[in-house]
Every structure is written in C-alpha cells, then in structure tokens.
Scaffold this active site. Structure first.
Site, PDB file in Angstrom:
ATOM      1  N   THR A 144       0.829  -1.216   0.000  1.00 22.74           N
ATOM      2  CA  THR A 144       0.000   0.000   0.000  1.00 22.74           C
ATOM      3  C   THR A 144       0.860   1.261   0.000  1.00 22.74           C
ATOM      4  O   THR A 144       0.672   2.161  -0.825  1.00 22.74           O
ATOM      5  CB  THR A 144      -0.914   0.012   1.243  1.00 22.74           C
ATOM      6  OG1 THR A 144      -1.733  -1.145   1.215  1.00 22.74           O
ATOM      7  CG2 THR A 144      -1.788   1.248   1.264  1.00 22.74           C
ATOM      8  N   LEU A 145       1.822   1.318   0.928  1.00 16.99           N
ATOM      9  CA  LEU A 145       2.652   2.524   1.028  1.00 16.99           C
ATOM     10  C   LEU A 145       3.515   2.698  -0.213  1.00 16.99           C
ATOM     11  O   LEU A 145       3.557   3.768  -0.824  1.00 16.99           O
ATOM     12  CB  LEU A 145       3.589   2.422   2.252  1.00 16.99           C
ATOM     13  CG  LEU A 145       3.186   3.153   3.517  1.00 16.99           C
ATOM     14  CD1 LEU A 145       1.834   2.707   3.991  1.00 16.99           C
ATOM     15  CD2 LEU A 145       4.219   2.969   4.610  1.00 16.99           C
ATOM     16  N   VAL A 223       9.725   5.902   5.878  1.00 18.74           N
ATOM     17  CA  VAL A 223       8.370   6.070   6.424  1.00 18.74           C
ATOM     18  C   VAL A 223       7.832   4.722   6.891  1.00 18.74           C
ATOM     19  O   VAL A 223       6.622   4.556   7.053  1.00 18.74           O
ATOM     20  CB  VAL A 223       7.410   6.694   5.383  1.00 18.74           C
ATOM     21  CG1 VAL A 223       7.692   8.165   5.171  1.00 18.74           C
ATOM     22  CG2 VAL A 223       7.454   5.936   4.055  1.00 18.74           C
ATOM     23  N   ALA A 224       8.730   3.746   7.088  1.00 21.59           N
ATOM     24  CA  ALA A 224       8.286   2.386   7.446  1.00 21.59           C
ATOM     25  C   ALA A 224       8.349   2.183   8.958  1.00 21.59           C
ATOM     26  O   ALA A 224       7.397   2.529   9.684  1.00 21.59           O
ATOM     27  CB  ALA A 224       9.126   1.370   6.691  1.00 21.59           C
ATOM     28  N   ARG A 225       9.460   1.638   9.433  1.00 19.32           N
ATOM     29  CA  ARG A 225       9.719   1.487  10.867  1.00 19.32           C
ATOM     30  C   ARG A 225      11.197   1.744  11.091  1.00 19.32           C
ATOM     31  O   ARG A 225      12.027   1.334  10.280  1.00 19.32           O
ATOM     32  CB  ARG A 225       9.375   0.074  11.357  1.00 19.32           C
ATOM     33  CG  ARG A 225       7.885  -0.208  11.532  1.00 19.32           C
ATOM     34  CD  ARG A 225       7.284   0.549  12.727  1.00 19.32           C
ATOM     35  NE  ARG A 225       5.877   0.259  12.913  1.00 19.32           N
ATOM     36  CZ  ARG A 225       4.873   0.922  12.346  1.00 19.32           C
ATOM     37  NH1 ARG A 225       5.116   1.936  11.543  1.00 19.32           N
ATOM     38  NH2 ARG A 225       3.617   0.597  12.599  1.00 19.32           N
ATOM     39  N   ASP A 249      10.743   9.624   9.289  1.00 20.42           N
ATOM     40  CA  ASP A 249       9.498   9.730  10.048  1.00 20.42           C
ATOM     41  C   ASP A 249       9.497   8.756  11.224  1.00 20.42           C
ATOM     42  O   ASP A 249       8.688   8.884  12.128  1.00 20.42           O
ATOM     43  CB  ASP A 249       8.315   9.428   9.113  1.00 20.42           C
ATOM     44  CG  ASP A 249       6.969   9.705   9.764  1.00 20.42           C
ATOM     45  OD1 ASP A 249       6.813  10.817  10.325  1.00 20.42           O
ATOM     46  OD2 ASP A 249       6.090   8.830   9.738  1.00 20.42           O
ATOM     47  N   GLU A 254      11.549   6.026  19.724  1.00 20.18           N
ATOM     48  CA  GLU A 254      10.605   7.145  19.527  1.00 20.18           C
ATOM     49  C   GLU A 254       9.992   7.522  20.868  1.00 20.18           C
ATOM     50  O   GLU A 254       9.635   6.630  21.639  1.00 20.18           O
ATOM     51  CB  GLU A 254       9.510   6.729  18.538  1.00 20.18           C
ATOM     52  CG  GLU A 254      10.074   6.452  17.137  1.00 20.18           C
ATOM     53  CD  GLU A 254       9.025   5.989  16.132  1.00 20.18           C
ATOM     54  OE1 GLU A 254       7.821   6.013  16.458  1.00 20.18           O
ATOM     55  OE2 GLU A 254       9.407   5.604  15.022  1.00 20.18           O
ATOM     56  N   HIS A 273       6.764  10.338  13.463  1.00 19.56           N
ATOM     57  CA  HIS A 273       5.972   9.163  13.057  1.00 19.56           C
ATOM     58  C   HIS A 273       4.552   9.625  12.678  1.00 19.56           C
ATOM     59  O   HIS A 273       3.560   9.119  13.207  1.00 19.56           O
ATOM     60  CB  HIS A 273       5.908   8.116  14.183  1.00 19.56           C
ATOM     61  CG  HIS A 273       5.508   6.757  13.689  1.00 19.56           C
ATOM     62  ND1 HIS A 273       5.975   5.592  14.245  1.00 19.56           N
ATOM     63  CD2 HIS A 273       4.667   6.380  12.691  1.00 19.56           C
ATOM     64  CE1 HIS A 273       5.436   4.549  13.612  1.00 19.56           C
ATOM     65  NE2 HIS A 273       4.627   5.005  12.661  1.00 19.56           N
ATOM     66  N   ALA A 276       1.287   9.286   8.294  1.00 23.38           N
ATOM     67  CA  ALA A 276      -0.076   8.833   7.976  1.00 23.38           C
ATOM     68  C   ALA A 276      -1.141   9.754   8.564  1.00 23.38           C
ATOM     69  O   ALA A 276      -2.339   9.513   8.361  1.00 23.38           O
ATOM     70  CB  ALA A 276      -0.287   7.412   8.495  1.00 23.38           C
TER      71      ALA A 276
HETATM   72  P1  NDP Z   1       1.868  -4.004   2.823  1.00 23.64           P
HETATM   73  O1  NDP Z   1       1.750  -5.325   3.487  1.00 23.64           O
HETATM   74  O2  NDP Z   1       0.782  -3.523   1.931  1.00 23.64           O
HETATM   75  O3  NDP Z   1       3.210  -3.986   1.930  1.00 23.64           O
HETATM   76  C1  NDP Z   1       4.445  -4.455   2.373  1.00 23.64           C
HETATM   77  C2  NDP Z   1       5.415  -4.514   1.194  1.00 23.64           C
HETATM   78  O4  NDP Z   1       6.723  -4.808   1.694  1.00 23.64           O
HETATM   79  C3  NDP Z   1       5.083  -5.607   0.176  1.00 23.64           C
HETATM   80  O5  NDP Z   1       5.266  -5.110  -1.121  1.00 23.64           O
HETATM   81  C4  NDP Z   1       6.110  -6.692   0.455  1.00 23.64           C
HETATM   82  O6  NDP Z   1       6.486  -7.482  -0.656  1.00 23.64           O
HETATM   83  C5  NDP Z   1       7.286  -5.843   0.889  1.00 23.64           C
HETATM   84  N1  NDP Z   1       8.264  -6.616   1.651  1.00 23.64           N
HETATM   85  C6  NDP Z   1       8.070  -7.439   2.702  1.00 23.64           C
HETATM   86  N2  NDP Z   1       9.236  -7.967   3.111  1.00 23.64           N
HETATM   87  C7  NDP Z   1      10.189  -7.451   2.285  1.00 23.64           C
HETATM   88  C8  NDP Z   1      11.595  -7.611   2.187  1.00 23.64           C
HETATM   89  N3  NDP Z   1      12.259  -8.455   3.010  1.00 23.64           N
HETATM   90  N4  NDP Z   1      12.260  -6.921   1.229  1.00 23.64           N
HETATM   91  C9  NDP Z   1      11.596  -6.094   0.380  1.00 23.64           C
HETATM   92  N5  NDP Z   1      10.254  -5.917   0.413  1.00 23.64           N
HETATM   93  C10 NDP Z   1       9.575  -6.593   1.360  1.00 23.64           C
HETATM   94  O7  NDP Z   1       2.139  -2.970   3.974  1.00 23.64           O
HETATM   95  P2  NDP Z   1       1.854  -1.375   3.974  1.00 23.64           P
HETATM   96  O8  NDP Z   1       2.398  -0.799   2.731  1.00 23.64           O
HETATM   97  O9  NDP Z   1       0.454  -1.098   4.360  1.00 23.64           O
HETATM   98  O10 NDP Z   1       2.753  -0.923   5.220  1.00 23.64           O
HETATM   99  C11 NDP Z   1       4.144  -1.203   5.251  1.00 23.64           C
HETATM  100  C12 NDP Z   1       4.708  -0.803   6.600  1.00 23.64           C
HETATM  101  O11 NDP Z   1       4.802   0.600   6.669  1.00 23.64           O
HETATM  102  C13 NDP Z   1       3.835  -1.194   7.798  1.00 23.64           C
HETATM  103  O12 NDP Z   1       4.103  -2.517   8.194  1.00 23.64           O
HETATM  104  C14 NDP Z   1       4.225  -0.176   8.839  1.00 23.64           C
HETATM  105  O13 NDP Z   1       5.282  -0.668   9.619  1.00 23.64           O
HETATM  106  C15 NDP Z   1       4.700   1.017   8.022  1.00 23.64           C
HETATM  107  N6  NDP Z   1       3.758   2.153   8.089  1.00 23.64           N
HETATM  108  C16 NDP Z   1       4.203   3.369   8.553  1.00 23.64           C
HETATM  109  C17 NDP Z   1       3.347   4.447   8.626  1.00 23.64           C
HETATM  110  C18 NDP Z   1       3.820   5.780   9.150  1.00 23.64           C
HETATM  111  O14 NDP Z   1       3.013   6.543   9.679  1.00 23.64           O
HETATM  112  N7  NDP Z   1       5.068   6.136   9.002  1.00 23.64           N
HETATM  113  C19 NDP Z   1       1.940   4.347   8.218  1.00 23.64           C
HETATM  114  C20 NDP Z   1       1.574   3.052   7.692  1.00 23.64           C
HETATM  115  C21 NDP Z   1       2.470   2.007   7.641  1.00 23.64           C
HETATM  116  P3  NDP Z   1       5.444  -8.385  -1.480  1.00 23.64           P
HETATM  117  O15 NDP Z   1       4.562  -7.403  -2.198  1.00 23.64           O
HETATM  118  O16 NDP Z   1       6.270  -9.171  -2.415  1.00 23.64           O
HETATM  119  O17 NDP Z   1       4.703  -9.195  -0.455  1.00 23.64           O
END
Ligand code: NDP
Length: 307
Positions: A144-145, A223-225, A249, A254, A273, A276
C-alpha cells in the site's frame, strides 16, 4: 466468534479522538464504547497500543496501524485470538508525505522555511536545488505505502524502481527487484524510500553496506519502521558524506532522543511518526472494522487478517 461489545481503546487517541470512531460505528449491532483497563464483557477491541490484559478477555484485536510488530503474534495464535490490521488505507497520506519530503529536499523548501523563521531573504546555494523530474527513486517495499509513493513519484516524472519479495510487474515502476538484489536496485537512485513492514527479514535491511553502495548525492526516506534502517550506520553515512541527506518519520527509539545528532543536520528532515496523519483516518479505520463485523455476522473470512 460473536461480538456483542466492541471496545475502542483510548490509545487510538495517538491518531484520532476515540469518540469519533465510536460514533462512526454506533449504528452497528454490537454495543460500541470507549474502553481502558477494564475489558470485562468486551469481545473485540480496536486499538493503537497492545495491552497484555486484552489476551484474557477479547477474541479479536484490530490495530489502527498497518504495522503489527508490537503484538505478540505467537501468543495470539496459541490463544486463538484474531488480529486484523489497517493496511490498505495509507497509500495517499504516506505517498503524499514521502513525495512531499523529496520535493522539500530537492526544491529546498525546508531551507526557505528555516530562513523565514530568522526573517532572512536569501537564495539557497546555486548548486543545491534540483528537480525531481527524471531522477530515480527506488521504493523498497511495494505494498500500500510503496505503491502510493510509486504512483505519485511517477506522476511528477521520476523514474521509479521497486523492490519486493514477489518480483511481479507493479504499476508505476520501470523495474522490480527482489531483496537479494537490493544493492543493485539502490546504487543509481537519487532517493531510496523505505516502505517495508518490520520483520526479522527487514530488520537492519539498510545498513553500512547499502549506504556505501548508494550515490553520494542520494537521500534516504524512511516512512516504514525505525529498525528497518541501522540508525548508527545512517548517522555515520550522513556525517562522512557517504549520502547527502534523509527524511525520517520513524526511528529506532521514539520519540527521537533529545541528544540525537539527527535533529541538527541541515539535510535531515525529522518528523514524529506522522506520515499517515490525516483527518479522515478514523473513517478509513471505521470502514475496515465495519466490513469485518459484517463478515463475522455472515460467517465470512475477515479482511486484513494477520493472525
Ligand atoms: P503491505 O503489506 O501492503 O506492503 C508491504 C510490502 O513490503 C510488500 O510489497 C512486500 O512485498 C514488501 N516486503 C516485505 N518484506 C520485504 C523484504 N524483506 N524486502 C523487500 N520488500 C519486502 O504494507 P503497507 O504498505 O500497508 O505498510 C508497510 C509498513 O509501513 C507497515 O508494516 C508499517 O510498519 C509502516 N507504516 C508506517 C506508517 C507511518 O506513519 N510512518 C503508516 C503506515 C504504515 P510483497 O509485495 O512481495 O509481499
């Protein structure tokens, strides 16, 4: 599972007022109320934090975040407690945020705002500003992100490359790499945007070797973790000029500790953080929870089920 009482945990106030979500779900069959500490009779809870007391009471936990790294997944499985998350709702908010940070760094918007505080009327150094048009951004994680970032970056003419586990063609990307080819994917990028969940496979995914592989004029956007990036290695890379800057972010700790050198680096943007943050956040969460309450009634699979 049958839900008679759905609790909205007060911890959701990190993102929106709990009462807003309770009102948005008030027309559902289950009784909906704001809860904290006393979970007697509560069958399901919507929450930001994990409270270990949930485990002795509820059958279903819904987290208002996409990341679920703070929940004890094995214990939830053992106790047959369902966990659902809020992935799917942050594509626009975080996508715009990440592209906004890239625009700020390229067009020096942060520098102008800093100078405005001091009532200074001054151009940036002539060779600092650049345009994002035609620059390569590598988006690590294309869910999604990541797809939210890719779509918007593509829209302003960036060359988008992606990294995901399943190397399927993904809209708005020119090339998709698997994680074993991460260095190849990032070595030509002007921006590397991190959008993966935090898992054992992604902890420290970006570290000294990756910063060494990146261009010296590159920027990292996380913007992940926090722990997906080795923060000490990042500080070293920024201080030694191995990369130019970052928009962060999320952090290993934190709030970011007061004495972190990241606070005072000119080309580092620090945000709490909040990528979103969005006034409609509670409505988006309400849509997922509503859908799942209806699915439970109809004995159908829950959406966004993690455990
Ligand atoms: P999704 O589950 O939709 O997407 C995760 C993506 O990461 C997928 O494309 C997946 O691959 C990929 N992935 C997983 N493992 C690996 C790896 N080892 N190497 C490369 N790519 C990998 O999650 P979201 O996009 O909804 O959210 C992602 C993360 O962002 C959340 O878990 C959260 O921690 C963080 N987040 C942060 C926010 C903020 O406010 N800063 C807000 C929302 C989320 P594949 O498609 O092949 O499965």
């Amino acid at each position: 599972m049958h839900v008679d009482h759905l609790g909205i945990h007060t911890s959701v106030e990190e993102v929106f007022p709990p009462e807003r979500l309770a009102e948005a779900l008030a027309d559902l069959d289950p009784n909906v109320s704001v809860v904290e500490g006393d979970y007697d009779g509560v069958d399901a809870v919507v929450t930001f934090d994990h409270d270990p007391d949930f485990l002795d009471h509820v059958d279903w936990i819904h987290t208002v975040q996409a990341g679920y790294d703070k929940f004890p997944l094995d214990e939830l499985r053992e106790r047959d407690i369902v966990l659902t998350n809020s992935t799917g709702i942050h594509g626009a908010s975080v996508g715009e945020f990440a592209v906004g940070q890239m625009l700020s760094l390229a067009r020096r918007l942060h520098e102008h705002r800093d100078k405005q505080h001091d009532h200074e009327w001054e151009w940036p150094d002539w060779d600092d500003p650049f345009t994002l048009f035609n620059e390569q951004v590598t988006v690590v994680g294309l869910g999604t992100l990541g797809q939210g970032v890719a779509r918007r970056a593509d829209g302003i003419g960036m060359r988008v490359v992606g990294v995901r586990r399943t190397p399927t063609r993904t809209p708005h990307t020119r090339e998709v790499y698997t994680p074993d080819r991460l260095r190849e994917a990032i070595e030509d990028a002007r921006f590397v945007v991190v959008t993966t969940p935090l898992t054992e496979a992604t902890r420290g995914l970006l570290g000294a070797d990756e910063f060494d592989a990146m261009r010296e004029d590159a920027y990292l956007v996380n913007v992940a973790r926090g722990p997906v990036v080795d923060q000490d290695a990042l500080v070293d890379a920024l201080e030694s000029g191995e990369i130019t800057g970052a928009a962060l972010d999320v952090f290993e700790e934190e709030p970011l500790p007061e004495d972190s050198p990241l606070w005072d680096m000119d080309d580092v943007l620090v945000s709490p953080h909040a990528a979103a943050a969005d006034r409609d956040y509670y409505r988006d969460v309400a849509d997922i929870v509503r859908q799942n309450v209806l699915h439970l009634d109809a004995d159908e699979e829950l959406v966004n089920r993690v455990v």
